[in-house]
Scaffold this motif. Structure first.
Motif, PDB file in Angstrom:
ATOM      1  N   VAL A 224      -8.055  -4.245   0.144  1.00 56.30           N
ATOM      2  CA  VAL A 224      -9.480  -4.457  -0.149  1.00 56.30           C
ATOM      3  C   VAL A 224      -9.645  -5.376  -1.350  1.00 56.30           C
ATOM      4  O   VAL A 224     -10.497  -6.276  -1.356  1.00 56.30           O
ATOM      5  CB  VAL A 224     -10.196  -3.114  -0.384  1.00 56.30           C
ATOM      6  CG1 VAL A 224     -11.675  -3.353  -0.714  1.00 56.30           C
ATOM      7  CG2 VAL A 224     -10.070  -2.208   0.828  1.00 56.30           C
TER       8      VAL A 224
ATOM      9  N   ARG B 278     -12.122  -4.204   8.052  1.00 57.49           N
ATOM     10  CA  ARG B 278     -13.330  -3.447   7.690  1.00 57.49           C
ATOM     11  C   ARG B 278     -13.911  -3.923   6.368  1.00 57.49           C
ATOM     12  O   ARG B 278     -15.131  -4.040   6.211  1.00 57.49           O
ATOM     13  CB  ARG B 278     -13.009  -1.956   7.632  1.00 57.49           C
ATOM     14  CG  ARG B 278     -12.739  -1.324   8.994  1.00 57.49           C
ATOM     15  CD  ARG B 278     -12.654   0.187   8.912  1.00 57.49           C
ATOM     16  NE  ARG B 278     -11.475   0.627   8.178  1.00 57.49           N
ATOM     17  CZ  ARG B 278     -10.288   0.828   8.733  1.00 57.49           C
ATOM     18  NH1 ARG B 278     -10.107   0.608  10.028  1.00 57.49           N
ATOM     19  NH2 ARG B 278      -9.270   1.256   8.010  1.00 57.49           N
TER      20      ARG B 278
ATOM     21  N   SER C 277       0.837  -1.198   0.000  1.00 56.65           N
ATOM     22  CA  SER C 277       0.000   0.000   0.000  1.00 56.65           C
ATOM     23  C   SER C 277       0.869   1.244   0.000  1.00 56.65           C
ATOM     24  O   SER C 277       2.095   1.165   0.144  1.00 56.65           O
ATOM     25  CB  SER C 277      -0.910   0.018   1.236  1.00 56.65           C
ATOM     26  OG  SER C 277      -0.141   0.274   2.401  1.00 56.65           O
TER      27      SER C 277
ATOM     28  N   ARG D 173      -2.139  -3.070   5.637  1.00 56.76           N
ATOM     29  CA  ARG D 173      -3.039  -2.413   6.572  1.00 56.76           C
ATOM     30  C   ARG D 173      -4.128  -3.393   7.040  1.00 56.76           C
ATOM     31  O   ARG D 173      -5.168  -3.522   6.395  1.00 56.76           O
ATOM     32  CB  ARG D 173      -3.641  -1.169   5.931  1.00 56.76           C
ATOM     33  CG  ARG D 173      -2.601  -0.142   5.502  1.00 56.76           C
ATOM     34  CD  ARG D 173      -3.185   0.958   4.636  1.00 56.76           C
ATOM     35  NE  ARG D 173      -3.686   0.450   3.366  1.00 56.76           N
ATOM     36  CZ  ARG D 173      -4.203   1.212   2.397  1.00 56.76           C
ATOM     37  NH1 ARG D 173      -4.268   2.527   2.562  1.00 56.76           N
ATOM     38  NH2 ARG D 173      -4.632   0.666   1.274  1.00 56.76           N
TER      39      ARG D 173
ATOM     40  N   VAL E 150      -7.720  -2.104   7.449  1.00 53.78           N
ATOM     41  CA  VAL E 150      -8.461  -1.993   6.188  1.00 53.78           C
ATOM     42  C   VAL E 150      -9.027  -3.351   5.788  1.00 53.78           C
ATOM     43  O   VAL E 150     -10.169  -3.459   5.328  1.00 53.78           O
ATOM     44  CB  VAL E 150      -7.541  -1.442   5.079  1.00 53.78           C
ATOM     45  CG1 VAL E 150      -8.253  -1.456   3.726  1.00 53.78           C
ATOM     46  CG2 VAL E 150      -7.079  -0.028   5.428  1.00 53.78           C
TER      47      VAL E 150
ATOM     48  N   THR F 294      -8.201   3.216  -2.885  1.00 56.86           N
ATOM     49  CA  THR F 294      -7.820   2.953  -1.497  1.00 56.86           C
ATOM     50  C   THR F 294      -6.320   3.058  -1.278  1.00 56.86           C
ATOM     51  O   THR F 294      -5.866   3.070  -0.126  1.00 56.86           O
ATOM     52  CB  THR F 294      -8.290   1.561  -1.048  1.00 56.86           C
ATOM     53  OG1 THR F 294      -7.675   0.555  -1.877  1.00 56.86           O
ATOM     54  CG2 THR F 294      -9.801   1.445  -1.151  1.00 56.86           C
TER      55      THR F 294
END
Length: 304
Positions: free
Chosen positions: A233, A115, A103, A109, A112, A228
């Motif tokens: 993700v 979530r 990232s 992360r 991330v 992002t």
């Protein structure tokens, strides 16, 4: 007399979007083609080696032929190897630390990931299940041992295989192609288009419904990575997509080997696009939540 101050040369450029980390005064197109060729060459070599080992074990030790759990595991492992391999290519060809491929933050992360899994995972699982419900498939008998083996592989190696595709395509290749233009928007458009179309065609089908589902899947992953500022993700969504597909296919006793070997001959249906609708919704949500901040960028003080 004071000692000379040690000046650390930045390794990751500051304030850049994810796909522009390789960008500079020179576009380095030749180096980019070398990176892409080596990426796909590595994928082919890893696949051939892993499948050869699995075939040898199946034939000479287990006395089996055809599509087996071991062959499936070998294919997943070959894709998973793209994670360290892509990092190595980035470090070697561009001098950028391997960890930056995760990232713009220079790390993976986990917040991330959590979530994304909680918010988007259930939606993708539901739409994918509906797609299976509406899509007919040929059934084959699987032994209990094979079904358990496929389940274990699906839970362990399939997420790593999905991550390998993301690190290779939406990571390394997206950054390579995204650095070839003069600006970030044109770089994002070119990177999204090239990686999406190329990898969709790489799956070996021109059926409009199946190819369309690939275009939406890989296009969504690229857009989400851009917005992002990282692969987390996209890895979550791709892993949920693939794991759900494998578990559902084995639970329904579908012909996994036949579907993979005859992918170019299978006729798709509109049901193949049902999961695509969910991916479009998820992509729209990501875009909406980043509409004010814009795509995430590398830290203002670049990391060494």
């Amino acid at each position: 007399m004071e000692p000379d101050e040690i000046i650390r040369v930045p390794r990751v450029p500051a304030d850049l979007e994810y796909h522009r980390v390789y960008a500079g005064e020179k576009r380095k197109i030749g180096r980019g083609f070398v990176a892409i060729i080596l990426l796909f060459a590595g994928l082919i070599v890893f696949a051939q080696l892993c499948l050869a080992v699995a075939s040898t074990v199946d034939t000479h030790i287990l006395g089996r032929t055809g599509f087996t759990p071991l062959m499936h595991a070998a294919g997943a492992l070959a894709l998973a190897l793209l994670i360290p391999y892509s990092m190595l290519l980035q470090r070697w060809l561009y001098g950028i630390p391997a960890r930056s491929l995760h990232s713009v933050a220079g790390r993976f992360r986990f917040g991330v990931v959590g979530r994304a899994l909680i918010v988007f995972g259930p939606l993708l699982l539901v739409v994918l299940s509906v797609g299976f419900l509406l899509t007919p498939g040929s059934r084959v008998p699987w032994s209990t041992a094979d079904l358990v083996a496929f389940f274990i592989i699906g839970m362990t190696l399939t997420p790593l295989a999905a991550a390998g595709e993301e690190y290779g395509l939406r990571g390394l290749m997206f950054r390579v192609v995204g650095s070839w233009t003069r600006g970030p928007i044109s770089g994002a458009i070119l990177g999204i288009f090239v990686t999406t179309v190329l990898f969709s065609l790489f799956h070996g089908t021109l059926d409009p419904y199946i190819l369309g589902s690939y275009l939406v899947l890989f296009g969504a992953m690229a857009i989400i990575t851009w917005r992002t500022g990282g692969l987390e993700v996209a890895v979550v969504l791709h892993a949920v997509y693939n794991v759900s597909a494998i578990v559902l296919a084995t639970a329904l006793h579908l012909d996994l080997g036949g579907d993979l070997s005859r992918r170019g001959e299978i006729a798709g249906t509109p049901a193949n696009l049902v999961p695509s609708a969910g991916l479009v919704v998820i992509t729209a949500i990501v875009w909406w939540t980043t509409r004010k901040s814009g795509p995430a960028r590398t830290p203002a003080i670049s990391s060494a």
